[in-house]
Design a protein around this motif. Structure first.
Motif, mmCIF file in Angstrom:
data_model
loop_
_atom_site.group_PDB
_atom_site.id
_atom_site.type_symbol
_atom_site.label_atom_id
_atom_site.label_comp_id
_atom_site.label_asym_id
_atom_site.label_seq_id
_atom_site.Cartn_x
_atom_site.Cartn_y
_atom_site.Cartn_z
ATOM 1 N N SER A 1 0.844 -1.195 0.000
ATOM 2 C CA SER A 1 0.000 0.000 0.000
ATOM 3 C C SER A 1 0.877 1.242 0.000
ATOM 4 O O SER A 1 1.653 1.467 0.938
ATOM 5 C CB SER A 1 -0.921 -0.003 1.232
ATOM 6 N N ASP A 2 0.783 2.019 -1.075
ATOM 7 C CA ASP A 2 1.515 3.285 -1.159
ATOM 8 C C ASP A 2 3.008 3.086 -0.878
ATOM 9 O O ASP A 2 3.591 3.758 -0.031
ATOM 10 C CB ASP A 2 0.910 4.315 -0.181
ATOM 11 N N LYS A 3 3.611 2.124 -1.608
ATOM 12 C CA LYS A 3 5.045 1.830 -1.537
ATOM 13 C C LYS A 3 5.493 1.334 -0.161
ATOM 14 O O LYS A 3 6.670 1.410 0.188
ATOM 15 C CB LYS A 3 5.861 3.060 -1.949
ATOM 16 N N THR A 4 4.530 0.828 0.589
ATOM 17 C CA THR A 4 4.823 0.270 1.913
ATOM 18 C C THR A 4 4.259 -1.139 1.993
ATOM 19 O O THR A 4 3.144 -1.395 1.533
ATOM 20 C CB THR A 4 4.199 1.140 3.020
ATOM 21 N N LEU A 5 5.036 -2.051 2.564
ATOM 22 C CA LEU A 5 4.546 -3.408 2.815
ATOM 23 C C LEU A 5 3.938 -3.441 4.215
ATOM 24 O O LEU A 5 4.626 -3.202 5.208
ATOM 25 C CB LEU A 5 5.688 -4.420 2.709
ATOM 26 N N LEU A 6 2.642 -3.722 4.263
ATOM 27 C CA LEU A 6 1.922 -3.792 5.531
ATOM 28 C C LEU A 6 1.686 -5.250 5.905
ATOM 29 O O LEU A 6 1.104 -6.014 5.121
ATOM 30 C CB LEU A 6 0.586 -3.057 5.439
ATOM 31 N N LEU A 7 2.137 -5.639 7.077
ATOM 32 C CA LEU A 7 1.908 -6.973 7.607
ATOM 33 C C LEU A 7 0.982 -6.840 8.808
ATOM 34 O O LEU A 7 1.410 -6.570 9.930
ATOM 35 C CB LEU A 7 3.234 -7.626 8.007
ATOM 36 N N ASP A 8 -0.324 -6.965 8.549
ATOM 37 C CA ASP A 8 -1.352 -6.787 9.577
ATOM 38 C C ASP A 8 -1.295 -7.961 10.552
ATOM 39 O O ASP A 8 -1.390 -9.125 10.158
ATOM 40 C CB ASP A 8 -2.725 -6.709 8.899
ATOM 41 N N LEU A 9 -1.172 -7.668 11.832
ATOM 42 C CA LEU A 9 -0.935 -8.698 12.839
ATOM 43 C C LEU A 9 -2.199 -9.303 13.437
ATOM 44 O O LEU A 9 -2.114 -10.141 14.326
ATOM 45 C CB LEU A 9 -0.064 -8.119 13.968
ATOM 46 N N ARG A 10 -3.366 -8.947 12.954
ATOM 47 C CA ARG A 10 -4.607 -9.454 13.558
ATOM 48 C C ARG A 10 -4.663 -10.975 13.544
ATOM 49 O O ARG A 10 -5.151 -11.593 14.506
ATOM 50 C CB ARG A 10 -5.834 -8.875 12.838
#
Length: 483
Positions: free
Chosen positions: A449-458
């Motif tokens: 997302s927007d040049k960022t890797l998001l690793l959602d911890l839910r």
């Protein structure tokens, strides 16, 4: 002064230098390979590797034949890759709890144990132990389903789409089914209510408009050829603003006054009121039955937290007609699914314990503070390795979603590991890291997302924290050693 180019041997010479299949079969590692993978598989992989090298030589992509050691490494890698299961484990860090592409509901350990037991040993699937004669496999779960929904009878098929199709084919073939235009939904895989009705032989009668449907629309549409009045829960979208729909109890009254069955497709149904766990409201089969529905269909592998299956509950006479349809045998479920379903249904007899026992509800009710604690533990262990790749890591507040068409506008507060480039020159490494994580033995799936890797911890359970850390460290090391 330009460096002198290395002379390349002719293609024919290079091809002639390749070792034969027989030579590689007699090489030192071959004995261990045959023991582990079998001679036929080894032979197949040797040929695949040699064919790939021949193609590279012929297209001038290789200046020299690989050494024996390199060839052995290529063969070993091919053997390992072909032995790897296609259905691989993943760590779901997408932020979507019920991710259709990642298998939807994660089931409790005791449910998995019930599945393993059913798979490993003979079981009374269609055998009445009391009478000593043939039984009905639906009876394994019918009593539980009736108890939990208030229905007279129940049957199970392989998913909710099948439940809807079977219902329509059994009760509305060559007849009319009335549905509000605003409920003609499409779900994943281009499954559309109008298309499934057509395939089932039912004639669709649309009433109302996209945003507003009134009781009179249904009342005026019912005629001699009407087989069903149907309400479809729009679980994967919401129409807001100037809207109107007919309550289920009113629809049931209209249908019953004209002696027409009223059916409800709940889609991602749940058996309990989720608001008791701090989650958004979702209609239940028991509520639909209480409002007068003659039949209700819903999924097992979404909010219910069980195996993939579709359930039909309702009037006994209608369930019997559905079970007599030849397609019921086509769409029936096996012993492993029924074992899992029975196990998870028994948990719903004690709703207060569901957040501790049903993994889907566990994940949906996780607190932001628990996810923040995971992030605080992981970041120090990862930031140095990622810094060596030109990347930074930080905790970021995000919003998770339930997924699989459940409560589409509702979002759950969550925490993610946000990995981004320290400057623009390293931005491509974010994408490379995402690919490396996705290609790991236990794949880690996040979202860019927007040049960022998001690793959602839910969805990160405690038993996977160390696995995630080690996988990310290995991926960072590979990233740091590649151009």
């Amino acid at each position: 002064m330009k460096p002198q180019s290395v002379a390349r041997a002719p293609v024919s010479v290079l091809l002639a230098q390749l070792p034969s299949v027989d030579k590689l079969l007699l090489s030192d590692p071959a004995t261990a390979w045959v023991t582990q993978y079998g001679r036929d598989e080894l032979l197949r992989c040797i040929r695949l590797v040699l064919d790939a090298i021949r193609k590279k030589i012929s297209s001038n992509d290789l200046d020299a034949v690989p050494s024996d050691q390199s060839l052995h490494a290529l063969i070993d890698a091919r053997l390992v890759a072909r032995a790897r299961p296609n259905l691989r484990r993943v760590i779901n860090l997408t932020g979507t709890v019920l991710h259709t592409n990642l298998g939807r509901a994660v089931m409790p350990d005791e449910v998995i144990a019930a599945m393993a037991s059913a798979a490993a040993e003979p079981c009374a699937l269609e055998y009445d132990l009391g009478e000593g004669k043939r039984g009905d496999r639906d009876e394994l779960v019918e009593e539980l389903l009736c108890e939990l929904t208030g229905a007279e009878a129940a049957t199970v098929v392989n998913n909710n789409a099948a439940a809807v199709f079977l219902l329509l084919h059994a009760l509305s073939n060559r007849k009319e089914t009335i549905v509000s235009r605003g409920e003609l939904i499409e779900i994943g895989g281009a499954f559309r209510i109008p298309d499934i009705m057509k395939r089932a032989g039912a004639r669709l009668v649309e009433v109302g408009t996209t945003n507003r449907t009134h009781a009179r629309d249904f009342a005026e549409a019912i005629g001699p050829k009407t087989a069903l009045v149907m309400k479809v829960h729009t679980s994967n979208y919401v129409v807001q603003g100037f809207t109107a729909e007919v309550p289920e109890n009113e629809l049931a009254k209209i249908a019953h006054e004209r002696e027409v069955p009223f059916v409800v497709d709940l889609g991602s149904g749940t058996l309990v009121d989720l608001t008791q766990f701090g989650l958004p409201k979702e209609p239940t089969p028991a509520e639909a039955i209480a409002d007068g529905a003659d039949l209700v269909t819903f999924s097992c592998d979404k909010l219910l937290g069980g195996p993939q299956a579709g359930i039909l509950v309702g009037r006994k006479d209608l369930i019997q007609r559905i079970k007599k349809n030849p397609l019921k045998r086509v769409l029936r479920v096996g012993k492993v699914t029924l074992a899992a379903l029975e196990s998870v249904l028994r948990m719903y007899r004690n709703p207060a314990t569901l957040p501790e026992r049903v993994k889907v509800i566990q994940l949906l009710t996780r607190t932001a503070s628990s996810m923040q604690a995971q992030a605080d533990g992981l970041i120090p262990a990862l930031e140095e390795a990622l810094a060596g790749c030109g990347l930074s890591i930080a905790a970021q507040a995000v919003k998770s979603q339930i997924g699989s068409g459940s409560l589409p506008v509702e979002r759950l507060p969550s925490v993610a590991l946000a990995i981004s480039a320290v400057d623009r020159s390293y931005e491509k490494r974010v994408v490379r890291l995402e690919r490396l994580l996705r290609g790991s033995d236990i794949a880690v799936i996040g979202r860019l997302s927007d040049k960022t890797l998001l690793l959602d911890l839910r969805c990160l359970t405690e038993d996977k924290v160390t696995v995630l850390r080690d996988t990310m460290l290995a991926a960072a090391q590979r990233l740091a050693t590649t151009k």
